[in-house]
Design an enzyme around this catalytic site. Structure first.
Site, PDB file in Angstrom:
ATOM      1  N   GLU A  55       0.884  -1.177   0.000  1.00 49.25           N
ATOM      2  CA  GLU A  55       0.000   0.000   0.000  1.00 49.25           C
ATOM      3  C   GLU A  55       0.916   1.220   0.000  1.00 49.25           C
ATOM      4  OE1 GLU A  55      -1.402   3.028   0.623  1.00 49.25           O
ATOM      5  OE2 GLU A  55      -2.130   2.563   2.654  1.00 49.25           O
ATOM      6  N   CYS A  99      -2.614   8.334   3.617  1.00 47.13           N
ATOM      7  CA  CYS A  99      -2.409   7.873   2.233  1.00 47.13           C
ATOM      8  C   CYS A  99      -3.583   8.252   1.353  1.00 47.13           C
ATOM      9  CB  CYS A  99      -2.149   6.370   2.216  1.00 47.13           C
ATOM     10  SG  CYS A  99      -3.196   5.452   3.329  1.00 47.13           S
TER      11      CYS A  99
HETATM   12  P1  NDP Z   1       8.979   4.915   4.046  1.00 49.40           P
HETATM   13  O1  NDP Z   1       8.226   4.260   2.961  1.00 49.40           O
HETATM   14  O2  NDP Z   1      10.450   4.972   3.903  1.00 49.40           O
HETATM   15  O3  NDP Z   1       8.639   4.196   5.451  1.00 49.40           O
HETATM   16  C1  NDP Z   1       7.498   3.389   5.689  1.00 49.40           C
HETATM   17  C2  NDP Z   1       7.875   2.200   6.565  1.00 49.40           C
HETATM   18  O4  NDP Z   1       8.861   1.416   5.888  1.00 49.40           O
HETATM   19  C3  NDP Z   1       8.517   2.578   7.907  1.00 49.40           C
HETATM   20  O5  NDP Z   1       8.167   1.630   8.880  1.00 49.40           O
HETATM   21  C4  NDP Z   1       9.989   2.473   7.599  1.00 49.40           C
HETATM   22  O6  NDP Z   1      10.755   2.307   8.770  1.00 49.40           O
HETATM   23  C5  NDP Z   1      10.025   1.257   6.714  1.00 49.40           C
HETATM   24  N1  NDP Z   1      11.176   1.145   5.839  1.00 49.40           N
HETATM   25  C6  NDP Z   1      11.999   2.124   5.379  1.00 49.40           C
HETATM   26  N2  NDP Z   1      12.939   1.611   4.575  1.00 49.40           N
HETATM   27  C7  NDP Z   1      12.741   0.272   4.530  1.00 49.40           C
HETATM   28  C8  NDP Z   1      13.395  -0.816   3.876  1.00 49.40           C
HETATM   29  N3  NDP Z   1      14.451  -0.629   3.098  1.00 49.40           N
HETATM   30  N4  NDP Z   1      12.897  -2.065   4.037  1.00 49.40           N
HETATM   31  C9  NDP Z   1      11.816  -2.272   4.798  1.00 49.40           C
HETATM   32  N5  NDP Z   1      11.160  -1.285   5.467  1.00 49.40           N
HETATM   33  C10 NDP Z   1      11.612  -0.033   5.326  1.00 49.40           C
HETATM   34  O7  NDP Z   1       8.366   6.344   4.215  1.00 49.40           O
HETATM   35  P2  NDP Z   1       8.968   7.654   4.910  1.00 49.40           P
HETATM   36  O8  NDP Z   1       8.807   7.517   6.367  1.00 49.40           O
HETATM   37  O9  NDP Z   1      10.364   7.921   4.414  1.00 49.40           O
HETATM   38  O10 NDP Z   1       7.984   8.763   4.331  1.00 49.40           O
HETATM   39  C11 NDP Z   1       8.227   9.308   3.040  1.00 49.40           C
HETATM   40  C12 NDP Z   1       6.969   9.359   2.223  1.00 49.40           C
HETATM   41  O11 NDP Z   1       6.334   8.094   2.196  1.00 49.40           O
HETATM   42  C13 NDP Z   1       5.887  10.291   2.714  1.00 49.40           C
HETATM   43  O12 NDP Z   1       6.114  11.600   2.335  1.00 49.40           O
HETATM   44  C14 NDP Z   1       4.676   9.715   2.048  1.00 49.40           C
HETATM   45  O13 NDP Z   1       4.617  10.186   0.727  1.00 49.40           O
HETATM   46  C15 NDP Z   1       4.939   8.241   2.033  1.00 49.40           C
HETATM   47  N6  NDP Z   1       4.261   7.536   3.124  1.00 49.40           N
HETATM   48  C16 NDP Z   1       3.095   6.934   2.823  1.00 49.40           C
HETATM   49  C17 NDP Z   1       2.385   6.305   3.797  1.00 49.40           C
HETATM   50  C18 NDP Z   1       1.094   5.651   3.473  1.00 49.40           C
HETATM   51  O14 NDP Z   1       0.224   5.577   4.312  1.00 49.40           O
HETATM   52  N7  NDP Z   1       0.949   5.103   2.288  1.00 49.40           N
HETATM   53  C19 NDP Z   1       2.842   6.249   5.180  1.00 49.40           C
HETATM   54  C20 NDP Z   1       4.123   6.874   5.401  1.00 49.40           C
HETATM   55  C21 NDP Z   1       4.783   7.497   4.393  1.00 49.40           C
HETATM   56  P3  NDP Z   1      11.453   3.600   9.450  1.00 49.40           P
HETATM   57  O15 NDP Z   1      10.411   4.649   9.546  1.00 49.40           O
HETATM   58  O16 NDP Z   1      11.891   3.087  10.754  1.00 49.40           O
HETATM   59  O17 NDP Z   1      12.563   3.975   8.532  1.00 49.40           O
END
Ligand code: NDP
Length: 469
Positions: A244, A278
């Site tokens: 998602e 989202c």
């Molecule tokens: P990420 O996609 O990087 O993070 C989402 C989750 O993935 C967090 O739990 C993060 O952990 C984890 N994660 C990060 N890198 C990895 C990896 N290589 N392998 C597995 N898991 C990983 O989002 P960001 O926090 O950087 O946010 C950036 C953008 O993402 C936002 O501006 C928005 O556009 C989008 N976003 C969308 C969401 C949604 O609901 N669809 C929710 C959050 C963000 P950790 O935070 O510990 O790094």
């Protein structure tokens, strides 16, 4: 604070920790273990010993345990909501809604345990065909920071209801509420090892979950870029993925819409959770005949929003982390500098501590200027001339998560619902997601569905048994 593993808190094998900040003050409120691949391996070992036992628990007993979890979450709702506001930033009222919604999610999955079943038929000449739905074994859940409690509930609730063990990796910027929720699930009766939480960074702990060969499914919510990285990292182990990856939802206001309801809906949705949802209304498309009135009314409503610490009486809190605020600020600055939209209200960071950004209204925005989602409190208004044009703009980004059409005309509603490319379309509503609705997107918004009845296909696999006649 400790990592939650095998039903008991403990430190990471690495011995190092990560700070957790209050986004409203910038101060450290706690630390969590910086989990690594060894911690994920330990969680998987715990899950391996527990998964057969949990799969063998009757549907009725699984249901009782998930109902008990819902009750414990409700009992602790105020404390959990305070914790959620303190680590995530959202106003207490929204945090409490999320916590109560999380309780309801576990109750929903409790109600579904008896419905997890396959198919049967008599095949003349061949025999009795039975298709049973088997648990996958160990599922991974990667939870973001924007709605950490409820997204934990979607993933852990579905996995457990289907008889799987789970390893959860919460976001490093909002892990505390997830840890407490996991403790409550264990207190409700989920056996030790069936539910594990490994805190740590995405790059280390998250990546280790995705690469682990014994984890057979990962449900990930986050950005498109990280979704792609997850997909690549998962490929060698051929695990199932549910992705998602956010959206850039169009909120279309037709000429015949109830304008006051549309303005109220747009403002409520766009600034809910400081715009970090989202499927929030990220592009507001308004018929050119009423766009000036819409902007005037929206500005009047936005001016009244009180911004501040979510533990006080406010309408909107800070963004979750400084990087998120910088991304939002640079998106708005670019639109204004390149004259792709007019700044009507807001458009600036708030001085002082915390990741505050003013609720922002932009008018006359060019559709191309917002083809990337803005994950923050920014309402870009895009005028359109015909419904065909509105649908074309709605479909002009690579995302396809949600959309809404605001109209009193059933033909307009049905045309838009049919033609917009997205996982969900609302009519005169936006961002309403009871657990009965299967949720997920198309295109760059990812694939697979959470909730509804469709979760069964994500968290189980079919096994066919033919009994010869
Ligand atoms: P990420 O996609 O990087 O993070 C989402 C989750 O993935 C967090 O739990 C993060 O952990 C984890 N994660 C990060 N890198 C990895 C990896 N290589 N392998 C597995 N898991 C990983 O989002 P960001 O926090 O950087 O946010 C950036 C953008 O993402 C936002 O501006 C928005 O556009 C989008 N976003 C969308 C969401 C949604 O609901 N669809 C929710 C959050 C963000 P950790 O935070 O510990 O790094």
């Amino acid at each position: 604070m400790q990592m939650f593993l095998d039903g008991s808190g403990r430190d990471s094998l690495s011995g190092s920790t990560l700070p957790v900040y209050n986004p409203a003050t910038g101060t450290v409120i706690d630390t969590v273990p910086a989990g690594n691949a060894d911690d994920v391996a330990a969680a998987v070992a715990a899950a391996e010993t527990a998964r057969t036992k949990w799969a063998g628990v009757s549907q009725a007993d699984k249901s009782r345990i998930l109902i008990a979890a819902g009750a414990l979450i409700r009992e602790e709702a105020n404390t959990l909501a305070t914790l959620l506001t303190t680590e995530q930033g959202k106003p207490f009222r929204e945090a409490k809604d999320e916590i109560l919604g999380t309780a309801h999610i576990f109750e929903y999955y409790a109600s579904m345990t008896g419905s997890i079943r396959g198919d049967a038929a008599v095949l003349p000449k061949y025999g009795y065909m039975n298709v049973v739905r088997k648990p996958l074994g160990i599922c991974g859940a990667i939870v973001p920071w924007n709605m950490p409690a409820i997204i934990f509930g979607w993933k852990a609730g579905a996995a457990l209801a289907c008889g799987n063990a789970v390893v959860v990796k919460p976001s490093e910027t909002a892990p505390l509420t997830v840890l407490r929720l996991a403790e409550l699930l264990t207190a409700a009766g989920v056996p030790g090892g069936a539910l594990n939480v490994v805190t740590g960074s995405g790059a280390v702990a998250g990546n280790a979950v995705v690469r682990n060969a014994d984890i057979r499914h990962v449900s990930f919510t986050g950005s498109v870029a990280t979704g792609r990285a997850v997909s690549l990292a998962a490929a060698p182990t051929l695990k199932k993925l549910t992705l998602e990856l956010g959206g850039n939802d169009a909120f279309i206001v037709a000429a015949d819409a109830d304008l006051d309801a549309a303005v109220a809906g747009a403002v409520r949705n766009r600034f809910y959770n400081c715009g970090q949802v989202c499927t929030s209304a990220k592009r507001i498309l308004v018929d050119a005949g009423c766009v000036d009135e819409f902007v005037r009314k929206a500005k009047a409503a936005i001016e009244k929003l009180v911004v501040g610490n979510g533990l006080e009486k406010v309408n909107m809190g800070p963004l979750n982390n400084p990087g998120q605020r910088d991304a939002v600020a640079s998106a708005v600055d670019r639109i204004v500098q390149e004259e792709c939209g007019r700044l009507i209200f807001g458009g600036k960071k708030q001085e002082g501590p915390g990741n505050f950004y003013a609720p922002t209204l932009l008018s006359d925005v060019s559709p191309d200027a917002v083809s990337e989602e803005i994950f923050g409190p920014v309402m870009p208004v895009i005028p359109f001339a015909t419904l065909d044009e509105a649908v074309e703009i709605a479909n002009s980004t690579p995302y396809g998560l949600g959309a809404s059409i605001w109209t009193k005309n059933i033909t307009t509603a049905c045309t838009a619902a049919e033609q917009i490319r997205s996982g969900v379309v609302w009519v005169n509503r936006h961002l309403i997601l009871p657990p009965e609705i299967p949720f997920g997107g198309t295109g760059n918004s990812g694939y697979g569905r959470e909730n509804g009845r469709e979760f069964i296909y994500e968290y189980t696999e079919p096994k066919s048994i033919l009994i010869g006649l």
